[in-house]
Write a protein that holds these residues in place. Structure first.
Motif, PDB file in Angstrom:
ATOM      1  N   ARG A   9       2.487   0.470   6.406  1.00  0.00           N
ATOM      2  CA  ARG A   9       3.640   0.911   7.201  1.00  0.00           C
ATOM      3  C   ARG A   9       3.745  -0.007   8.405  1.00  0.00           C
ATOM      4  O   ARG A   9       2.778  -0.181   9.145  1.00  0.00           O
ATOM      5  CB  ARG A   9       3.468   2.355   7.670  1.00  0.00           C
ATOM      6  CG  ARG A   9       4.710   2.862   8.441  1.00  0.00           C
ATOM      7  CD  ARG A   9       4.508   4.247   9.014  1.00  0.00           C
ATOM      8  NE  ARG A   9       3.422   4.242   9.989  1.00  0.00           N
ATOM      9  CZ  ARG A   9       2.747   5.325  10.358  1.00  0.00           C
ATOM     10  NH1 ARG A   9       3.035   6.504   9.833  1.00  0.00           N
ATOM     11  NH2 ARG A   9       1.784   5.246  11.245  1.00  0.00           N
TER      12      ARG A   9
ATOM     13  N   LEU B 144       7.990   1.104   4.873  1.00  0.00           N
ATOM     14  CA  LEU B 144       6.815   1.608   4.159  1.00  0.00           C
ATOM     15  C   LEU B 144       6.844   0.964   2.783  1.00  0.00           C
ATOM     16  O   LEU B 144       7.777   1.169   2.018  1.00  0.00           O
ATOM     17  CB  LEU B 144       6.891   3.139   4.053  1.00  0.00           C
ATOM     18  CG  LEU B 144       5.724   3.848   3.367  1.00  0.00           C
ATOM     19  CD1 LEU B 144       4.415   3.606   4.098  1.00  0.00           C
ATOM     20  CD2 LEU B 144       5.995   5.344   3.277  1.00  0.00           C
ATOM     21  N   VAL B 145       5.828   0.161   2.503  1.00  0.00           N
ATOM     22  CA  VAL B 145       5.830  -0.557   1.230  1.00  0.00           C
ATOM     23  C   VAL B 145       4.465  -0.410   0.553  1.00  0.00           C
ATOM     24  O   VAL B 145       3.477  -0.071   1.194  1.00  0.00           O
ATOM     25  CB  VAL B 145       6.143  -2.059   1.419  1.00  0.00           C
ATOM     26  CG1 VAL B 145       7.537  -2.258   1.963  1.00  0.00           C
ATOM     27  CG2 VAL B 145       5.114  -2.721   2.316  1.00  0.00           C
ATOM     28  N   GLY B 146       4.449  -0.668  -0.726  1.00  0.00           N
ATOM     29  CA  GLY B 146       3.187  -0.532  -1.441  1.00  0.00           C
ATOM     30  C   GLY B 146       3.176  -1.353  -2.701  1.00  0.00           C
ATOM     31  O   GLY B 146       4.202  -1.808  -3.181  1.00  0.00           O
TER      32      GLY B 146
END
Lengths: 239, 142
Positions: free
Chosen positions: B42, B31-33
Protein backbone atom coordinates in the motif's frame (compact mmCIF):
# COMPACT_ATOMS: atom_id res chain seq x y z
CA UNK A 1 6.14 -24.77 -22.46
CA UNK A 2 5.59 -25.40 -26.13
CA UNK A 3 2.02 -25.26 -27.26
CA UNK A 4 1.24 -28.26 -29.38
CA UNK A 5 -1.62 -28.09 -31.82
CA UNK A 6 -4.21 -30.81 -31.71
CA UNK A 7 -3.05 -33.48 -34.11
CA UNK A 8 -5.03 -34.28 -37.20
CA UNK A 9 -2.54 -36.20 -39.29
CA UNK A 10 -2.42 -39.95 -39.77
CA UNK A 11 0.49 -41.99 -38.59
CA UNK A 12 2.01 -44.55 -40.93
CA UNK A 13 3.56 -47.52 -39.13
CA UNK A 14 7.33 -47.59 -39.61
CA UNK A 15 7.29 -51.38 -39.57
CA UNK A 16 4.32 -52.58 -41.63
CA UNK A 17 3.27 -49.36 -43.39
CA UNK A 18 -0.37 -49.36 -42.35
CA UNK A 19 -2.34 -46.27 -41.30
CA UNK A 20 -2.95 -45.43 -37.64
CA UNK A 21 -4.44 -42.58 -35.63
CA UNK A 22 -1.90 -39.82 -35.15
CA UNK A 23 -1.73 -40.39 -31.39
CA UNK A 24 -1.49 -44.20 -31.54
CA UNK A 25 1.24 -45.61 -29.31
CA UNK A 26 1.19 -48.98 -31.09
CA UNK A 27 0.36 -50.00 -34.63
CA UNK A 28 -3.19 -51.34 -34.79
CA UNK A 29 -2.10 -53.86 -37.44
CA UNK A 30 1.28 -55.21 -36.38
CA UNK A 31 1.36 -54.04 -32.75
CA UNK A 32 4.81 -52.44 -33.02
CA UNK A 33 5.70 -49.50 -30.80
CA UNK A 34 5.42 -46.25 -32.75
CA UNK A 35 7.96 -43.40 -32.73
CA UNK A 36 7.86 -40.84 -29.99
CA UNK A 37 6.76 -37.45 -31.21
CA UNK A 38 6.39 -34.58 -28.73
CA UNK A 39 2.74 -34.17 -27.98
CA UNK A 40 0.50 -32.71 -25.31
CA UNK A 41 -0.61 -34.89 -22.41
CA UNK A 42 -4.21 -35.18 -23.60
CA UNK A 43 -3.18 -36.48 -27.02
CA UNK A 44 -0.72 -38.81 -25.37
CA UNK A 45 -3.63 -40.56 -23.68
CA UNK A 46 -5.77 -40.17 -26.80
CA UNK A 47 -8.14 -37.92 -24.85
CA UNK A 48 -9.97 -34.79 -25.99
CA UNK A 49 -8.97 -31.55 -24.29
CA UNK A 50 -11.40 -31.30 -21.39
CA UNK A 51 -11.28 -29.94 -17.86
CA UNK A 52 -13.44 -32.71 -16.49
CA UNK A 53 -11.90 -36.13 -16.73
CA UNK A 54 -12.75 -39.60 -15.47
CA UNK A 55 -9.91 -40.25 -13.06
CA UNK A 56 -10.65 -43.95 -12.65
CA UNK A 57 -10.57 -44.55 -16.40
CA UNK A 58 -7.40 -42.48 -16.68
CA UNK A 59 -5.73 -44.50 -13.95
CA UNK A 60 -6.61 -47.75 -15.66
CA UNK A 61 -5.22 -46.45 -18.92
CA UNK A 62 -2.08 -45.27 -17.15
CA UNK A 63 -1.35 -48.72 -15.70
CA UNK A 64 -2.10 -50.46 -18.97
CA UNK A 65 0.18 -48.13 -20.88
CA UNK A 66 2.97 -48.26 -18.34
CA UNK A 67 3.03 -52.04 -18.58
CA UNK A 68 3.11 -51.94 -22.37
CA UNK A 69 5.65 -49.14 -22.67
CA UNK A 70 8.06 -50.32 -20.00
CA UNK A 71 11.70 -50.23 -21.20
CA UNK A 72 12.27 -53.76 -19.81
CA UNK A 73 10.06 -55.08 -22.60
CA UNK A 74 12.34 -53.61 -25.23
CA UNK A 75 15.77 -54.86 -24.18
CA UNK A 76 15.84 -57.16 -27.19
CA UNK A 77 14.30 -54.63 -29.59
CA UNK A 78 16.19 -52.22 -31.84
CA UNK A 79 17.94 -49.17 -30.44
CA UNK A 80 15.21 -46.90 -31.76
CA UNK A 81 12.38 -48.78 -30.08
CA UNK A 82 14.37 -48.81 -26.85
CA UNK A 83 14.72 -45.05 -27.09
CA UNK A 84 11.00 -44.55 -27.83
CA UNK A 85 9.94 -46.70 -24.92
CA UNK A 86 12.17 -44.68 -22.61
CA UNK A 87 10.83 -41.39 -23.89
CA UNK A 88 7.22 -42.48 -23.85
CA UNK A 89 7.49 -43.94 -20.37
CA UNK A 90 8.84 -40.68 -19.09
CA UNK A 91 6.12 -38.60 -20.76
CA UNK A 92 3.52 -41.07 -19.53
CA UNK A 93 4.55 -40.42 -15.92
CA UNK A 94 4.51 -36.65 -16.36
CA UNK A 95 1.17 -36.78 -18.14
CA UNK A 96 -0.37 -38.95 -15.43
CA UNK A 97 0.90 -36.75 -12.62
CA UNK A 98 -0.46 -33.64 -14.32
CA UNK A 99 -3.80 -34.90 -15.55
CA UNK A 100 -4.84 -36.79 -12.43
CA UNK A 101 -4.88 -33.64 -10.26
CA UNK A 102 -7.80 -31.40 -11.19
CA UNK A 103 -5.96 -28.16 -10.46
CA UNK A 104 -2.73 -29.19 -12.16
CA UNK A 105 -4.87 -30.32 -15.10
CA UNK A 106 -6.65 -26.96 -15.16
CA UNK A 107 -3.41 -24.99 -15.20
CA UNK A 108 -2.04 -27.32 -17.85
CA UNK A 109 -5.04 -27.05 -20.15
CA UNK A 110 -5.07 -23.26 -19.70
CA UNK A 111 -1.41 -23.20 -20.68
CA UNK A 112 -2.27 -25.18 -23.84
CA UNK A 113 -4.83 -22.45 -24.51
CA UNK A 114 -2.06 -19.87 -24.27
CA UNK A 115 -2.77 -18.63 -20.74
CA UNK A 116 0.24 -18.54 -18.46
CA UNK A 117 -0.91 -17.87 -14.93
CA UNK A 118 2.41 -16.65 -13.52
CA UNK A 119 2.63 -14.02 -16.21
CA UNK A 120 -0.85 -12.55 -15.89
CA UNK A 121 0.26 -9.91 -13.42
CA UNK A 122 3.35 -8.94 -15.38
CA UNK A 123 1.39 -8.67 -18.62
CA UNK A 124 -1.12 -6.36 -16.93
CA UNK A 125 1.73 -4.19 -15.62
CA UNK A 126 3.24 -3.95 -19.09
CA UNK A 127 -0.08 -2.94 -20.62
CA UNK A 128 -0.59 -0.26 -17.97
CA UNK A 129 2.91 1.15 -18.38
CA UNK A 130 2.60 1.16 -22.16
CA UNK A 131 -0.71 3.00 -22.13
CA UNK A 132 0.15 5.25 -19.18
CA UNK A 133 -2.84 4.12 -17.14
CA UNK A 134 -3.41 2.48 -13.82
CA UNK A 135 -2.80 -1.23 -13.84
CA UNK A 136 -5.78 -3.49 -13.82
CA UNK A 137 -5.09 -5.67 -10.78
CA UNK A 138 -5.36 -9.37 -11.46
CA UNK A 139 -7.20 -9.89 -8.19
CA UNK A 140 -10.23 -7.86 -7.17
CA UNK A 141 -9.58 -4.93 -4.83
CA UNK A 142 -11.84 -6.32 -2.10
CA UNK A 143 -9.57 -9.36 -1.83
CA UNK A 144 -6.48 -7.13 -1.75
CA UNK A 145 -8.03 -5.16 1.13
CA UNK A 146 -8.78 -8.39 2.94
CA UNK A 147 -5.25 -9.68 2.37
CA UNK A 148 -3.80 -6.40 3.61
CA UNK A 149 -5.92 -6.28 6.76
CA UNK A 150 -5.16 -9.87 7.61
CA UNK A 151 -1.45 -9.25 7.16
CA UNK A 152 -1.73 -6.37 9.64
CA UNK A 153 -3.29 -8.75 12.16
CA UNK A 154 -0.65 -11.38 11.50
CA UNK A 155 2.03 -8.81 12.17
CA UNK A 156 0.39 -7.87 15.47
CA UNK A 157 0.17 -11.53 16.40
CA UNK A 158 3.85 -12.07 15.68
CA UNK A 159 4.79 -9.00 17.69
CA UNK A 160 2.64 -10.10 20.61
CA UNK A 161 4.23 -13.52 20.51
CA UNK A 162 7.73 -12.08 20.28
CA UNK A 163 6.92 -10.09 23.42
CA UNK A 164 6.03 -13.35 25.12
CA UNK A 165 2.31 -12.62 25.21
CA UNK A 166 -0.53 -14.16 23.28
CA UNK A 167 -3.44 -11.92 22.47
CA UNK A 168 -6.56 -14.08 22.84
CA UNK A 169 -8.75 -11.63 20.97
CA UNK A 170 -6.36 -11.50 18.06
CA UNK A 171 -6.14 -15.27 18.08
CA UNK A 172 -9.90 -15.51 17.81
CA UNK A 173 -9.89 -13.04 14.91
CA UNK A 174 -7.27 -15.06 13.09
CA UNK A 175 -9.11 -18.30 13.70
CA UNK A 176 -12.23 -16.73 12.27
CA UNK A 177 -10.26 -15.50 9.27
CA UNK A 178 -8.82 -18.96 8.77
CA UNK A 179 -12.30 -20.46 8.82
CA UNK A 180 -13.48 -17.85 6.36
CA UNK A 181 -10.62 -18.53 3.96
CA UNK A 182 -11.13 -22.29 4.06
CA UNK A 183 -14.75 -21.62 3.26
CA UNK A 184 -13.77 -19.39 0.34
CA UNK A 185 -11.50 -22.13 -1.00
CA UNK A 186 -14.35 -24.58 -0.85
CA UNK A 187 -16.70 -22.22 -2.65
CA UNK A 188 -14.11 -21.48 -5.31
CA UNK A 189 -13.68 -25.21 -5.88
CA UNK A 190 -17.39 -25.53 -6.57
CA UNK A 191 -17.24 -22.50 -8.86
CA UNK A 192 -14.32 -24.06 -10.71
CA UNK A 193 -16.19 -27.32 -11.19
CA UNK A 194 -19.09 -25.43 -12.71
CA UNK A 195 -16.77 -23.54 -15.04
CA UNK A 196 -15.03 -26.76 -16.11
CA UNK A 197 -18.33 -28.32 -17.11
CA UNK A 198 -19.42 -25.13 -18.85
CA UNK A 199 -16.22 -24.92 -20.90
CA UNK A 200 -16.29 -28.62 -21.78
CA UNK A 201 -19.81 -28.41 -23.10
CA UNK A 202 -19.31 -25.29 -25.24
CA UNK A 203 -16.94 -26.64 -27.86
CA UNK A 204 -18.91 -24.80 -30.53
CA UNK A 205 -19.06 -21.48 -28.70
CA UNK A 206 -15.74 -19.69 -28.64
CA UNK A 207 -17.13 -16.63 -26.80
CA UNK A 208 -18.43 -18.75 -23.92
CA UNK A 209 -15.12 -20.54 -23.74
CA UNK A 210 -13.22 -17.26 -23.53
CA UNK A 211 -15.44 -15.99 -20.72
CA UNK A 212 -15.21 -19.20 -18.73
CA UNK A 213 -11.43 -19.30 -19.19
CA UNK A 214 -11.13 -15.76 -17.84
CA UNK A 215 -13.28 -16.63 -14.86
CA UNK A 216 -11.11 -19.67 -14.17
CA UNK A 217 -7.99 -17.49 -14.21
CA UNK A 218 -9.61 -15.07 -11.73
CA UNK A 219 -10.50 -17.92 -9.43
CA UNK A 220 -7.05 -19.46 -9.62
CA UNK A 221 -5.39 -16.12 -8.82
CA UNK A 222 -7.72 -15.65 -5.89
CA UNK A 223 -6.97 -19.16 -4.66
CA UNK A 224 -3.24 -18.63 -4.85
CA UNK A 225 -3.54 -15.55 -2.61
CA UNK A 226 -5.75 -17.39 -0.16
CA UNK A 227 -3.43 -20.37 0.02
CA UNK A 228 -0.45 -18.12 0.80
CA UNK A 229 -2.47 -16.39 3.49
CA UNK A 230 -3.62 -19.63 5.03
CA UNK A 231 -0.04 -20.80 5.24
CA UNK A 232 0.88 -17.60 7.12
CA UNK A 233 -2.19 -17.79 9.37
CA UNK A 234 -1.47 -21.41 10.27
CA UNK A 235 2.12 -20.43 11.04
CA UNK A 236 1.07 -17.53 13.28
CA UNK A 237 -1.51 -19.63 15.12
CA UNK A 238 1.03 -22.31 15.94
CA UNK A 239 2.10 -21.83 19.50
CA UNK B 1 20.56 -15.32 -2.92
CA UNK B 2 22.25 -12.33 -1.36
CA UNK B 3 20.53 -9.00 -1.13
CA UNK B 4 22.46 -5.90 -2.12
CA UNK B 5 23.61 -3.50 0.60
CA UNK B 6 21.00 -0.97 -0.49
CA UNK B 7 18.16 -3.47 -0.18
CA UNK B 8 19.37 -4.45 3.29
CA UNK B 9 19.69 -0.79 4.25
CA UNK B 10 16.10 -0.04 3.22
CA UNK B 11 14.88 -3.26 4.78
CA UNK B 12 16.49 -2.46 8.13
CA UNK B 13 15.60 1.23 8.03
CA UNK B 14 12.51 1.52 5.87
CA UNK B 15 11.61 5.13 5.11
CA UNK B 16 8.10 6.49 5.45
CA UNK B 17 6.34 3.47 6.86
CA UNK B 18 2.85 4.32 7.96
CA UNK B 19 -0.51 5.38 6.75
CA UNK B 20 -2.52 8.46 5.95
CA UNK B 21 -6.24 9.08 5.98
CA UNK B 22 -7.44 7.42 2.81
CA UNK B 23 -10.67 9.41 2.90
CA UNK B 24 -8.88 12.74 2.62
CA UNK B 25 -9.18 14.28 -0.84
CA UNK B 26 -5.52 15.29 -0.70
CA UNK B 27 -4.49 11.67 -0.25
CA UNK B 28 -4.16 9.10 -3.02
CA UNK B 29 -3.98 5.44 -2.06
CA UNK B 30 -2.63 2.61 -4.16
CA UNK B 31 -3.11 -0.97 -3.04
CA UNK B 32 -1.48 -3.50 -5.31
CA UNK B 33 -0.46 -7.11 -5.11
CA UNK B 34 1.03 -10.04 -6.94
CA UNK B 35 -0.78 -13.34 -6.55
CA UNK B 36 2.32 -15.36 -7.51
CA UNK B 37 4.21 -14.40 -4.37
CA UNK B 38 1.34 -13.16 -2.20
CA UNK B 39 2.90 -9.74 -1.70
CA UNK B 40 0.69 -6.75 -0.98
CA UNK B 41 1.82 -3.15 -1.05
CA UNK B 42 0.00 0.00 0.00
CA UNK B 43 1.47 3.30 -1.07
CA UNK B 44 -0.11 6.64 -0.21
CA UNK B 45 0.70 10.15 -1.36
CA UNK B 46 -0.39 13.53 -0.08
CA UNK B 47 -0.65 16.07 -2.84
CA UNK B 48 -0.75 19.84 -2.67
CA UNK B 49 -3.74 20.76 -4.87
CA UNK B 50 -2.21 24.09 -5.90
CA UNK B 51 1.23 22.96 -6.94
CA UNK B 52 0.41 19.27 -7.57
CA UNK B 53 3.56 18.50 -5.62
CA UNK B 54 3.64 15.28 -3.58
CA UNK B 55 4.38 16.60 -0.11
CA UNK B 56 4.35 13.35 1.78
CA UNK B 57 4.32 9.64 1.06
CA UNK B 58 3.79 6.58 3.23
CA UNK B 59 3.88 2.88 2.57
CA UNK B 60 3.22 -0.45 4.17
CA UNK B 61 4.30 -3.62 2.41
CA UNK B 62 3.92 -7.25 3.29
CA UNK B 63 6.42 -9.19 1.24
CA UNK B 64 10.07 -9.99 0.76
CA UNK B 65 13.02 -7.68 1.43
CA UNK B 66 13.10 -6.50 -2.17
CA UNK B 67 9.42 -5.57 -2.14
CA UNK B 68 9.89 -3.58 1.06
CA UNK B 69 13.03 -1.87 -0.24
CA UNK B 70 11.35 -1.07 -3.58
CA UNK B 71 8.38 0.59 -1.93
CA UNK B 72 10.54 2.38 0.62
CA UNK B 73 12.63 3.81 -2.19
CA UNK B 74 9.50 4.70 -4.16
CA UNK B 75 8.18 6.85 -1.31
CA UNK B 76 11.54 8.62 -1.07
CA UNK B 77 11.57 9.32 -4.77
CA UNK B 78 8.02 10.60 -5.17
CA UNK B 79 8.34 13.10 -2.35
CA UNK B 80 8.93 16.60 -3.68
CA UNK B 81 7.99 15.61 -7.23
CA UNK B 82 4.83 16.74 -9.00
CA UNK B 83 2.38 13.95 -9.82
CA UNK B 84 3.40 14.12 -13.46
CA UNK B 85 7.08 13.82 -12.59
CA UNK B 86 6.30 10.91 -10.27
CA UNK B 87 4.60 9.07 -13.13
CA UNK B 88 7.95 9.12 -14.91
CA UNK B 89 9.50 6.84 -12.31
CA UNK B 90 10.13 3.49 -13.94
CA UNK B 91 10.61 0.14 -12.32
CA UNK B 92 13.93 -0.14 -14.16
CA UNK B 93 15.19 2.89 -12.20
CA UNK B 94 14.35 1.03 -9.00
CA UNK B 95 16.05 -2.14 -10.24
CA UNK B 96 19.18 -0.13 -10.98
CA UNK B 97 19.24 1.78 -7.70
CA UNK B 98 18.71 -1.35 -5.59
CA UNK B 99 20.71 -3.71 -7.81
CA UNK B 100 17.83 -6.17 -7.86
CA UNK B 101 18.51 -9.57 -9.44
CA UNK B 102 16.23 -10.75 -12.27
CA UNK B 103 14.06 -12.90 -9.98
CA UNK B 104 13.20 -9.79 -7.93
CA UNK B 105 12.29 -7.49 -10.78
CA UNK B 106 8.58 -8.10 -10.16
CA UNK B 107 9.01 -6.36 -6.78
CA UNK B 108 10.05 -3.17 -8.52
CA UNK B 109 7.15 -3.56 -10.95
CA UNK B 110 4.83 -3.73 -7.96
CA UNK B 111 6.28 -0.46 -6.64
CA UNK B 112 5.74 1.27 -9.98
CA UNK B 113 2.20 -0.10 -10.09
CA UNK B 114 1.63 1.27 -6.58
CA UNK B 115 2.81 4.77 -7.54
CA UNK B 116 0.48 4.77 -10.55
CA UNK B 117 -2.40 3.43 -8.52
CA UNK B 118 -1.93 6.07 -5.80
CA UNK B 119 -1.77 8.88 -8.34
CA UNK B 120 -4.76 7.40 -10.17
CA UNK B 121 -6.74 7.38 -6.94
CA UNK B 122 -5.80 10.97 -6.17
CA UNK B 123 -6.80 12.06 -9.68
CA UNK B 124 -10.10 10.26 -9.40
CA UNK B 125 -10.86 12.08 -6.16
CA UNK B 126 -9.96 15.39 -7.70
CA UNK B 127 -11.86 15.23 -10.95
CA UNK B 128 -13.56 18.39 -9.71
CA UNK B 129 -10.21 20.14 -9.82
CA UNK B 130 -10.05 19.49 -13.51
CA UNK B 131 -8.13 16.26 -13.21
CA UNK B 132 -8.92 13.53 -15.63
CA UNK B 133 -10.07 10.36 -14.01
CA UNK B 134 -7.79 7.43 -14.60
CA UNK B 135 -9.03 5.33 -17.45
CA UNK B 136 -9.19 1.70 -16.44
CA UNK B 137 -7.37 -0.60 -18.80
CA UNK B 138 -9.72 -3.04 -20.42
CA UNK B 139 -8.63 -6.60 -19.95
CA UNK B 140 -7.55 -7.84 -23.34
CA UNK B 141 -10.00 -10.46 -24.45
CA UNK B 142 -7.50 -12.46 -26.42
Amino acid sequence: MTVVAEPSKKLVCWSCGSDNDADAQFCATCGKLQPYTPTDYFSFFGLPRRFVLDRVALEKQFYQLSRKLHPDLYVRAGAQEQQWSLEKSSVLNDAWRTLREPLARTEYLLSLLGIRLEEQSRDASDRAAASGTVKQQVVPSDLLEEVFELNMQLEEMRMAKAGGADDPELRRDLEAARENFYQQLKVSEQDLQRLWAEWDSSADNEATRQTTQEKMVDLLNRRSYIRNLLRDVEEALKS
Amino acid sequence: MAYSDKVIEHYNNPRNVGQMDKNSTAVGTGLVGAPECGDVMRLQIKVNPETRVIEDAKFKTFGCGSAIASSSLATEWVKGKTVDEALEIKNTDIVKELALPPVKIHCSVLAEDAIRAAIGDWKKKNVALGEQAAVPVAIAAN
